[in-house]
Design an enzyme around this catalytic site. Sequence first.
Site, PDB file in Angstrom:
ATOM      1  N   GLN A  94       0.856  -1.193   0.000  1.00  0.00           N
ATOM      2  CA  GLN A  94       0.000   0.000   0.000  1.00  0.00           C
ATOM      3  C   GLN A  94       0.889   1.239   0.000  1.00  0.00           C
ATOM      4  O   GLN A  94       0.395   2.357  -0.070  1.00  0.00           O
ATOM      5  CB  GLN A  94      -0.881   0.009   1.255  1.00  0.00           C
ATOM      6  CG  GLN A  94      -1.824  -1.175   1.345  1.00  0.00           C
ATOM      7  CD  GLN A  94      -2.406  -1.301   2.751  1.00  0.00           C
ATOM      8  OE1 GLN A  94      -3.400  -0.669   3.077  1.00  0.00           O
ATOM      9  NE2 GLN A  94      -1.787  -2.103   3.587  1.00  0.00           N
ATOM     10  N   ASN A  95       2.186   1.044   0.133  1.00  0.00           N
ATOM     11  CA  ASN A  95       3.104   2.186   0.240  1.00  0.00           C
ATOM     12  C   ASN A  95       3.400   2.785  -1.127  1.00  0.00           C
ATOM     13  O   ASN A  95       3.435   2.080  -2.133  1.00  0.00           O
ATOM     14  CB  ASN A  95       4.399   1.760   0.933  1.00  0.00           C
ATOM     15  CG  ASN A  95       4.152   1.306   2.352  1.00  0.00           C
ATOM     16  OD1 ASN A  95       3.090   1.579   2.901  1.00  0.00           O
ATOM     17  ND2 ASN A  95       5.102   0.611   2.947  1.00  0.00           N
ATOM     18  N   HIS A 112      -1.491   1.474  -4.248  1.00  0.00           N
ATOM     19  CA  HIS A 112      -1.880   2.878  -4.080  1.00  0.00           C
ATOM     20  C   HIS A 112      -1.020   3.840  -4.911  1.00  0.00           C
ATOM     21  O   HIS A 112      -0.963   5.029  -4.611  1.00  0.00           O
ATOM     22  CB  HIS A 112      -1.837   3.257  -2.590  1.00  0.00           C
ATOM     23  CG  HIS A 112      -2.914   2.595  -1.785  1.00  0.00           C
ATOM     24  ND1 HIS A 112      -2.909   2.537  -0.414  1.00  0.00           N
ATOM     25  CD2 HIS A 112      -4.066   1.979  -2.174  1.00  0.00           C
ATOM     26  CE1 HIS A 112      -3.994   1.894   0.005  1.00  0.00           C
ATOM     27  NE2 HIS A 112      -4.699   1.543  -1.040  1.00  0.00           N
ATOM     28  N   CYS A 120      -0.944  13.131 -16.034  1.00  0.00           N
ATOM     29  CA  CYS A 120      -1.559  14.376 -16.493  1.00  0.00           C
ATOM     30  C   CYS A 120      -3.072  14.304 -16.307  1.00  0.00           C
ATOM     31  O   CYS A 120      -3.711  13.296 -16.637  1.00  0.00           O
ATOM     32  CB  CYS A 120      -1.215  14.630 -17.959  1.00  0.00           C
ATOM     33  SG  CYS A 120      -2.104  16.060 -18.601  1.00  0.00           S
ATOM     34  N   CYS A 123      -4.291  14.576 -20.439  1.00  0.00           N
ATOM     35  CA  CYS A 123      -3.930  13.584 -21.464  1.00  0.00           C
ATOM     36  C   CYS A 123      -3.462  12.262 -20.868  1.00  0.00           C
ATOM     37  O   CYS A 123      -3.081  11.354 -21.610  1.00  0.00           O
ATOM     38  CB  CYS A 123      -2.883  14.152 -22.419  1.00  0.00           C
ATOM     39  SG  CYS A 123      -1.248  14.344 -21.675  1.00  0.00           S
ATOM     40  N   GLY A 178       3.049  -4.136   9.142  1.00  0.00           N
ATOM     41  CA  GLY A 178       2.863  -2.706   9.391  1.00  0.00           C
ATOM     42  C   GLY A 178       1.690  -2.051   8.712  1.00  0.00           C
ATOM     43  O   GLY A 178       1.837  -0.959   8.153  1.00  0.00           O
ATOM     44  N   SER A 180      -2.525  -0.954   9.353  1.00  0.00           N
ATOM     45  CA  SER A 180      -3.622  -0.883  10.335  1.00  0.00           C
ATOM     46  C   SER A 180      -4.815  -1.703   9.873  1.00  0.00           C
ATOM     47  O   SER A 180      -5.731  -1.970  10.647  1.00  0.00           O
ATOM     48  CB  SER A 180      -4.040   0.572  10.549  1.00  0.00           C
ATOM     49  OG  SER A 180      -4.438   1.138   9.312  1.00  0.00           O
ATOM     50  N   ASN A 204       3.246  -6.543  13.584  1.00  0.00           N
ATOM     51  CA  ASN A 204       2.807  -5.202  13.984  1.00  0.00           C
ATOM     52  C   ASN A 204       3.046  -5.073  15.491  1.00  0.00           C
ATOM     53  O   ASN A 204       2.743  -6.011  16.223  1.00  0.00           O
ATOM     54  CB  ASN A 204       1.303  -5.022  13.673  1.00  0.00           C
ATOM     55  CG  ASN A 204       0.901  -3.564  13.584  1.00  0.00           C
ATOM     56  OD1 ASN A 204       1.172  -2.782  14.500  1.00  0.00           O
ATOM     57  ND2 ASN A 204       0.271  -3.185  12.494  1.00  0.00           N
ATOM     58  N   ALA A 222       8.818  -4.026  12.248  1.00  0.00           N
ATOM     59  CA  ALA A 222       9.090  -4.723  10.981  1.00  0.00           C
ATOM     60  C   ALA A 222      10.513  -5.283  10.955  1.00  0.00           C
ATOM     61  O   ALA A 222      10.717  -6.450  10.612  1.00  0.00           O
ATOM     62  CB  ALA A 222       8.869  -3.753   9.821  1.00  0.00           C
TER      63      ALA A 222
HETATM   64  P1  OAD Z   1      -1.462   3.257   8.944  1.00  0.00           P
HETATM   65  O1  OAD Z   1      -0.774   4.502   9.338  1.00  0.00           O
HETATM   66  O2  OAD Z   1      -2.938   3.239   8.973  1.00  0.00           O
HETATM   67  O3  OAD Z   1      -0.975   2.066   9.881  1.00  0.00           O
HETATM   68  C1  OAD Z   1       0.382   1.833  10.124  1.00  0.00           C
HETATM   69  C2  OAD Z   1       0.511   0.574  10.954  1.00  0.00           C
HETATM   70  O4  OAD Z   1       1.899   0.337  11.142  1.00  0.00           O
HETATM   71  C3  OAD Z   1      -0.118   0.652  12.359  1.00  0.00           C
HETATM   72  O5  OAD Z   1      -0.923  -0.487  12.576  1.00  0.00           O
HETATM   73  C4  OAD Z   1       1.080   0.667  13.296  1.00  0.00           C
HETATM   74  O6  OAD Z   1       0.826  -0.026  14.522  1.00  0.00           O
HETATM   75  C5  OAD Z   1       2.114  -0.078  12.477  1.00  0.00           C
HETATM   76  N1  OAD Z   1       3.512   0.264  12.785  1.00  0.00           N
HETATM   77  C6  OAD Z   1       4.030   1.437  13.257  1.00  0.00           C
HETATM   78  N2  OAD Z   1       5.367   1.354  13.366  1.00  0.00           N
HETATM   79  C7  OAD Z   1       5.715   0.104  12.947  1.00  0.00           C
HETATM   80  C8  OAD Z   1       6.953  -0.592  12.806  1.00  0.00           C
HETATM   81  N3  OAD Z   1       8.113  -0.011  13.117  1.00  0.00           N
HETATM   82  N4  OAD Z   1       6.922  -1.851  12.341  1.00  0.00           N
HETATM   83  C9  OAD Z   1       5.742  -2.461  12.024  1.00  0.00           C
HETATM   84  N5  OAD Z   1       4.550  -1.853  12.127  1.00  0.00           N
HETATM   85  C10 OAD Z   1       4.531  -0.593  12.577  1.00  0.00           C
HETATM   86  O7  OAD Z   1      -0.879   2.847   7.520  1.00  0.00           O
HETATM   87  P2  OAD Z   1      -1.489   1.867   6.423  1.00  0.00           P
HETATM   88  O8  OAD Z   1      -2.157   0.699   7.041  1.00  0.00           O
HETATM   89  O9  OAD Z   1      -0.410   1.601   5.436  1.00  0.00           O
HETATM   90  O10 OAD Z   1      -3.540   5.306   1.591  1.00  0.00           O
HETATM   91  O11 OAD Z   1      -2.562   2.786   5.764  1.00  0.00           O
HETATM   92  C11 OAD Z   1      -3.255   2.340   4.654  1.00  0.00           C
HETATM   93  C12 OAD Z   1      -3.494   3.472   3.706  1.00  0.00           C
HETATM   94  O12 OAD Z   1      -4.091   4.569   4.404  1.00  0.00           O
HETATM   95  C13 OAD Z   1      -2.238   4.074   3.112  1.00  0.00           C
HETATM   96  O13 OAD Z   1      -1.771   3.349   1.978  1.00  0.00           O
HETATM   97  C14 OAD Z   1      -2.691   5.437   2.736  1.00  0.00           C
HETATM   98  C15 OAD Z   1      -3.490   5.815   3.954  1.00  0.00           C
HETATM   99  O14 OAD Z   1      -4.457   6.765   3.771  1.00  0.00           O
HETATM  100  C16 OAD Z   1      -3.414   6.177   0.606  1.00  0.00           C
HETATM  101  O15 OAD Z   1      -2.635   7.104   0.615  1.00  0.00           O
HETATM  102  C17 OAD Z   1      -4.356   5.864  -0.507  1.00  0.00           C
END
Ligand code: OAD
Length: 231
Positions: A94-95, A112, A120, A123, A178, A180, A204, A222
Amino acid sequence: MLRRLTSYKRIVFFTGAGMSAESGVPTFRGKGGIWKKYDYKSYATQRAFDRAPEKVWDFHNLRRDAVAQCTPNKGHRLIAELESKHPHVMVITQNIDGLHQLAGTRNIIELHGNLWRTRCESCDRIQESREAPLIDLRCECGAYRRPDIVWFGDSLPKHEFNAATREMKRCNLVVSVGTSGLVHPAAELPVLAKKSGATLVEINPETTETSKFFHHRLQGTATEMLTQLIG
Ligand code: OAD
């Protein structure tokens, strides 16, 4: 009991912002999260961009600046090393930071989009640049370029989502790192794998919304947990 990693034929690493946290890339939710500081409605929607493209670009240029200072961590490297030794390792992320690829990962699906790509508005021309900040916000056709990432309300790229769905249904092991598990439809992918018989592992430090779906939970960061698992 989780078997030795090499005994699983097809392995998927499903990664979220926590994967890059130890590289210095802020996560979205939780302490210091991006959406705590910035209202996503004003910075990460097509509507916001249509209303104030330069303001939305200021935010994304801050992110480009921040991510440009970051390098892959040991977790990214361990996954890439495993890919070079194992017949089938895939990263579904998702990163948008590109750190898996910088670590050497080749088999990757970006659900994502990617912060270093622009599209653009008129276009659809795709351009790649690691310039941070990005200065030239206009395409050659004169319209604005937008970050080629998925904003709130956008659909996921069809090709990538279909490929991720196929991969999840075929794999034997999913290691979720990592995330949520709050953002859909990405969050449903590991459940698809489980329904098809795969073993699910969650890495996590916290308990998440989706923890209950996992067969094994490795509570830690991680880099710590991927070192235990692969290193
Ligand atoms: P979140 O910020 O929602 O969640 C991050 C997760 O990483 C949490 O569950 C933390 O507990 C965990 N975490 C923090 N530090 C960590 C570490 N050192 N090692 C392992 N885990 C750790 O991020 P995402 O789940 O990626 O979408 O969020 C999903 C999407 O929401 C993103 O791709 C983004 C956001 O809006 C878009 O931009 C479309």
